[in-house]
Design a protein around this motif. Structure first.
Motif: not given
Length: 404
Positions: A279-285, A309-312
């Motif tokens: 349901g969600y991908v924590s991106a390397h971003g 997706t999102s990146s922190i």
């Protein structure tokens, strides 16, 4: 022992530039707070770009009498917090075998940098001393691993810890990632022209690069049956992981994303999940054009363009070997609360990134399975899948935020 027995997370500790605990970091992620400021750990007056994400009040956070340099000073408190969170606080392991797997890029670099600047050698340096210091401080009696696969080291440390548990070599594994702010790393990324002048804008059309950060995270991993026998409620499941190395280029990712796609599909196969169940991908971003575009190609290929997706890294910078360990911890909070963290500073999404990026504010969505990606120089690709324990009520942030 069944090699597919569930491996669970029972404790977490985190230090970042925006928080000295997981909960504090999480709250500031949702509030859109950035740790970016002028570097103070070393002199940056000769650098074109001078912004990074440092841990404030470092000496206050460090354990009294701790060994080692700055990286050890970040690692030991998060391991302490994670053990306490997992109700393993007495350091007396009895008949349990407890080991550690630490991921890092620079290792304990500050003694070497002190020597370079003529300050003398203040402590033992190098990558492996981190696991050594933790092992001695917490009286660990099991496997001790140091993983130095650069910015993917945190995920690889988690994967190594999972295998130690599945193979029966340990009953408790501490999977950690840590990197301290380093003059060598800062200068190296600057020489690659990969640094942003002000803020990191993952997936934004106007992004100009990454900001270097520092921090640490530790996850306590156990077999589910052992955690239940101790009376401890697991926080999340490590359902699978995938690793690959495409060796496309020493610094640049493969624009066709073949290695990243392979790592994601390996993780799905180990977890026995279909792509639509993520349901969600924590991106390397990282906020660098080449990395962001490659990752978006990979996510769209594996999951389709609707994947969230999102990146922190807009909040805490790129913490190198600590990044994917911190991001795994953040995924656990997302699973527990039903809130997905935003991508800070995203104003206009790069149209080449054809996935649903969460922009600027969190979104409330209950998700059962998440993937967290991490990549490194030399074509290293890693993906882990974290799964929710039971049903969890939605958190306090209610349906605000946008996908772009």
């Amino acid at each position: 022992m069944d090699d597919q027995e569930e491996i669970v997370i029972t404790g977490i500790g985190v230090i970042t530039s925006i928080g000295s605990t997981l909960d504090e970091t999480w709250d500031k992620l949702l509030a859109g707070i950035s740790g970016a400021r002028t570097i103070r750990t070393f002199d940056v007056s000769g650098h074109q770009h001078q912004i990074g994400c440092e841990v404030e009040d470092f000496e206050h956070l460090s354990l009294i009498g701790r060994p080692g340099g700055r990286a050890t000073g970040l690692l030991l408190p998060v391991v302490e917090d994670a053990l306490y969170n997992a109700r393993l606080i007495d350091r007396e392991w009895d008949d349990r075998i407890a080991g550690i797997s630490v991921g890092t890029t620079m290792g304990e670099i500050s003694p070497y940098e002190d020597a370079m600047l003529g300050r003398g050698i203040s402590a033992r340096g190098g990558p492996s001393v981190l696991a050594d210091h933790a092992g001695e401080w917490f009286s660990l009696n099991g496997p001790s691993w140091t993983i130095t696969n650069a910015c993917a080291a945190g995920n690889m440390a988690i994967a190594r810890a999972v295998e130690e548990l599945r193979l029966g070599r340990a009953d408790v594994m501490i999977a950690a990632g840590v990197d301290a702010m380093s003059w060598i790393a800062f200068t190296g990324f600057a020489s690659l022209r990969a640094m942003a002048p002000d803020v990191c804008r993952p997936f934004d059309l106007e992004r100009k690069g990454l900001l270097l950060g520092e921090g640490a995270a530790a996850l306590i991993l156990e077999r589910k049956r052992d955690a239940v026998a101790r009376g401890v409620k697991p926080r999340a499941i490590i359902s699978g992981y995938g690793l690959s190395a495409d060796a496309h280029h020493i610094t640049q990712p493969d624009p066709k994303a073949a290695g990243s796609i392979k790592a994601m599909r390996k993780a799905l196969a180990m977890a026995k999940l279909d792509p639509e169940q993520i349901g969600y991908v924590s991106a390397h971003g990282t906020g660098t054009p080449a990395n962001d575009r490659m990752e978006c190609v990979a996510m769209a290929e594996v999951f389709g363009e609707e994947i969230r997706t999102s990146s922190i890294k807009g909040h805490i910078g790129h913490t190198l070997g600590a990044a994917s360990a911190i991001e795994a911890a953040v995924c656990v909070k997302a699973l527990e609360t039903g809130i997905l963290p935003p991508t800070l500073h995203l104003r206009t999404k790069d149209p080449s990134c054809a996935v649903a990026v969460i922009a600027n504010e969190p979104v409330s969505v209950n998700v059962d399975h998440m993937m967290s990606n991490a990549y490194a120089f030399g074509g290293i690709n890693t993906s882990i899948i974290l799964s929710r324990i039971g049903s969890v009520p939605l958190g306090s942030v209610q349906e605000r935020g946008t996908f772009v």
